[in-house]
Design a protein around this motif. Structure first.
Motif, PDB file in Angstrom:
ATOM      1  N   ASP A 163       2.331  -3.060   1.456  1.00  0.00           N
ATOM      2  CA  ASP A 163       2.972  -2.314   2.549  1.00  0.00           C
ATOM      3  C   ASP A 163       2.478  -0.875   2.584  1.00  0.00           C
ATOM      4  O   ASP A 163       2.254  -0.299   3.660  1.00  0.00           O
ATOM      5  CB  ASP A 163       4.491  -2.339   2.380  1.00  0.00           C
ATOM      6  N   ALA A 164       2.323  -0.270   1.396  1.00  0.00           N
ATOM      7  CA  ALA A 164       1.833   1.115   1.332  1.00  0.00           C
ATOM      8  C   ALA A 164       0.422   1.218   1.903  1.00  0.00           C
ATOM      9  O   ALA A 164       0.105   2.166   2.634  1.00  0.00           O
ATOM     10  CB  ALA A 164       1.881   1.611  -0.103  1.00  0.00           C
ATOM     11  N   TRP A 165      -0.420   0.244   1.574  1.00  0.00           N
ATOM     12  CA  TRP A 165      -1.783   0.271   2.098  1.00  0.00           C
ATOM     13  C   TRP A 165      -1.804   0.038   3.605  1.00  0.00           C
ATOM     14  O   TRP A 165      -2.534   0.708   4.334  1.00  0.00           O
ATOM     15  CB  TRP A 165      -2.630  -0.794   1.394  1.00  0.00           C
ATOM     16  N   LEU A 166      -0.986  -0.891   4.070  1.00  0.00           N
ATOM     17  CA  LEU A 166      -0.977  -1.194   5.502  1.00  0.00           C
ATOM     18  C   LEU A 166      -0.377  -0.050   6.315  1.00  0.00           C
ATOM     19  O   LEU A 166      -0.712   0.113   7.496  1.00  0.00           O
ATOM     20  CB  LEU A 166      -0.188  -2.490   5.760  1.00  0.00           C
ATOM     21  N   ASN A 167       0.496   0.742   5.729  1.00  0.00           N
ATOM     22  CA  ASN A 167       1.110   1.869   6.440  1.00  0.00           C
ATOM     23  C   ASN A 167       0.222   3.115   6.433  1.00  0.00           C
ATOM     24  O   ASN A 167       0.570   4.128   7.042  1.00  0.00           O
ATOM     25  CB  ASN A 167       2.470   2.208   5.822  1.00  0.00           C
ATOM     26  N   SER A 168      -0.904   3.039   5.719  1.00  0.00           N
ATOM     27  CA  SER A 168      -1.874   4.140   5.711  1.00  0.00           C
ATOM     28  C   SER A 168      -3.056   3.748   6.596  1.00  0.00           C
ATOM     29  O   SER A 168      -3.692   2.718   6.365  1.00  0.00           O
ATOM     30  CB  SER A 168      -2.355   4.398   4.285  1.00  0.00           C
ATOM     31  N   PRO A 169      -3.365   4.517   7.652  1.00  0.00           N
ATOM     32  CA  PRO A 169      -4.441   4.138   8.584  1.00  0.00           C
ATOM     33  C   PRO A 169      -5.784   3.867   7.906  1.00  0.00           C
ATOM     34  O   PRO A 169      -6.459   2.883   8.239  1.00  0.00           O
ATOM     35  CB  PRO A 169      -4.530   5.349   9.525  1.00  0.00           C
ATOM     36  N   SER A 170      -6.177   4.703   6.939  1.00  0.00           N
ATOM     37  CA  SER A 170      -7.484   4.519   6.307  1.00  0.00           C
ATOM     38  C   SER A 170      -7.521   3.260   5.438  1.00  0.00           C
ATOM     39  O   SER A 170      -8.530   2.531   5.425  1.00  0.00           O
ATOM     40  CB  SER A 170      -7.836   5.749   5.460  1.00  0.00           C
ATOM     41  N   HIS A 171      -6.413   2.980   4.717  1.00  0.00           N
ATOM     42  CA  HIS A 171      -6.365   1.770   3.887  1.00  0.00           C
ATOM     43  C   HIS A 171      -6.274   0.515   4.755  1.00  0.00           C
ATOM     44  O   HIS A 171      -6.907  -0.504   4.472  1.00  0.00           O
ATOM     45  CB  HIS A 171      -5.167   1.823   2.940  1.00  0.00           C
ATOM     46  N   ARG A 172      -5.495   0.609   5.817  1.00  0.00           N
ATOM     47  CA  ARG A 172      -5.341  -0.536   6.719  1.00  0.00           C
ATOM     48  C   ARG A 172      -6.669  -0.872   7.394  1.00  0.00           C
ATOM     49  O   ARG A 172      -6.993  -2.050   7.592  1.00  0.00           O
ATOM     50  CB  ARG A 172      -4.277  -0.229   7.772  1.00  0.00           C
ATOM     51  N   GLU A 173      -7.443   0.147   7.699  1.00  0.00           N
ATOM     52  CA  GLU A 173      -8.730  -0.075   8.353  1.00  0.00           C
ATOM     53  C   GLU A 173      -9.652  -0.919   7.485  1.00  0.00           C
ATOM     54  O   GLU A 173     -10.347  -1.818   7.984  1.00  0.00           O
ATOM     55  CB  GLU A 173      -9.381   1.267   8.672  1.00  0.00           C
ATOM     56  N   ILE A 174      -9.653  -0.633   6.187  1.00  0.00           N
ATOM     57  CA  ILE A 174     -10.504  -1.425   5.287  1.00  0.00           C
ATOM     58  C   ILE A 174     -10.003  -2.862   5.204  1.00  0.00           C
ATOM     59  O   ILE A 174     -10.800  -3.811   5.230  1.00  0.00           O
ATOM     60  CB  ILE A 174     -10.537  -0.785   3.888  1.00  0.00           C
ATOM     61  N   ILE A 175      -8.685  -3.030   5.081  1.00  0.00           N
ATOM     62  CA  ILE A 175      -8.119  -4.384   4.965  1.00  0.00           C
ATOM     63  C   ILE A 175      -8.493  -5.239   6.173  1.00  0.00           C
ATOM     64  O   ILE A 175      -8.730  -6.453   6.044  1.00  0.00           O
ATOM     65  CB  ILE A 175      -6.590  -4.301   4.803  1.00  0.00           C
ATOM     66  N   LEU A 176      -8.609  -4.612   7.346  1.00  0.00           N
ATOM     67  CA  LEU A 176      -8.823  -5.369   8.578  1.00  0.00           C
ATOM     68  C   LEU A 176     -10.276  -5.326   9.065  1.00  0.00           C
ATOM     69  O   LEU A 176     -10.548  -5.627  10.229  1.00  0.00           O
ATOM     70  CB  LEU A 176      -7.887  -4.840   9.679  1.00  0.00           C
ATOM     71  N   LEU A 177     -11.214  -4.974   8.210  1.00  0.00           N
ATOM     72  CA  LEU A 177     -12.622  -5.041   8.589  1.00  0.00           C
ATOM     73  C   LEU A 177     -13.036  -6.500   8.743  1.00  0.00           C
ATOM     74  O   LEU A 177     -12.851  -7.312   7.830  1.00  0.00           O
ATOM     75  CB  LEU A 177     -13.494  -4.354   7.545  1.00  0.00           C
ATOM     76  N   ASP A 178     -13.605  -6.843   9.895  1.00  0.00           N
ATOM     77  CA  ASP A 178     -13.865  -8.254  10.183  1.00  0.00           C
ATOM     78  C   ASP A 178     -15.050  -8.816   9.419  1.00  0.00           C
ATOM     79  O   ASP A 178     -15.169 -10.037   9.260  1.00  0.00           O
ATOM     80  CB  ASP A 178     -14.067  -8.468  11.694  1.00  0.00           C
TER      81      ASP A 178
END
Length: 215
Positions: A163-178
């Protein structure tokens, strides 16, 4: 006659009372265990057995009764599951759930990335940075595979850290790289400060270089 009878009665009473006495300094004679109570010292099949621990050895009488009533088994004892490994797997599952909700393919689990992530989880205790304690980049552990890294500390569960990573724009961006295909999480618990340290690594590998998403 009455005096004689009385004297004989006193003598007889003294004989009964003296039979239980002992001389000063002499060791007392051991009393024989009453046979009516001897059954209390033997285990009864009707009584529940006390739970045993690994450090407690059952009495020989219990072992003999168990050997007679239970057939021998060849089943191996189950290994204790590493709680940190379970945390790592749950974090990857929650990451894939977020990717699924975003319409992306799940990330496969990579054993090599987990090895690297566990090393990094120990390193960020010393230096909470994407640079390693020796000054090298986090990608230096495997330059051909590692493409991204998320780090965190203080969260006590996989849900909290994801949740902490997903609530951070920069961390979320990496998680959702296609274009990412593989990932793994490393978790380290530092007893000295009672803190969990987390590292998530991402990469792109061919199917033969990765394993199933559920290790």
């Amino acid at each position: 006659m009455k005096r004689i009878a009385a004297l004989l009665l006193v003598i007889s009473l003294c004989a009964v009372s003296v039979s239980c006495a002992r001389q000063p300094g002499a060791e007392p004679r051991p009393l024989r265990e009453p046979t009516a109570l001897s059954w209390l010292t033997r285990p009864s099949a009707a009584w529940p057995k006390a739970p045993q621990t690994e450090a407690t050895e059952p009495e020989s009488s219990t072992e003999e009764s168990t050997a007679q009533t239970q057939p021998p088994t060849t089943r191996r004892p189950k290994k204790k599951r590493d709680p940190l490994a379970a945390f790592e797997e749950q974090a990857l599952e929650l990451t894939n759930l977020a990717r699924e909700q975003a319409g992306l393919a799940p990330l496969a689990f990579s054993e090599e990335l987990r090895r690297c992530a566990r090393i990094r989880a120990v390193e960020i205790v010393q230096s909470f940075s994407h640079d390693r304690p020796d000054g090298q980049s986090c990608f230096s552990l495997n330059p051909e595979l590692i493409l991204g890294e998320n780090i965190a500390y203080g969260q006590t569960s996989p849900q909290q850290v994801v949740d902490a990573w997903l609530n951070s724009p920069s961390h979320r961006e990496i998680i959702l790289l296609d274009y990412l295909t593989v990932s793994a999480v490393g978790c380290y618990y530092d007893k000295t400060d009672d803190t969990y340290y987390w590292v998530q690594l991402f990469g792109c590998a061919q199917p033969e270089e990765s394993t199933a998403a559920d290790p």
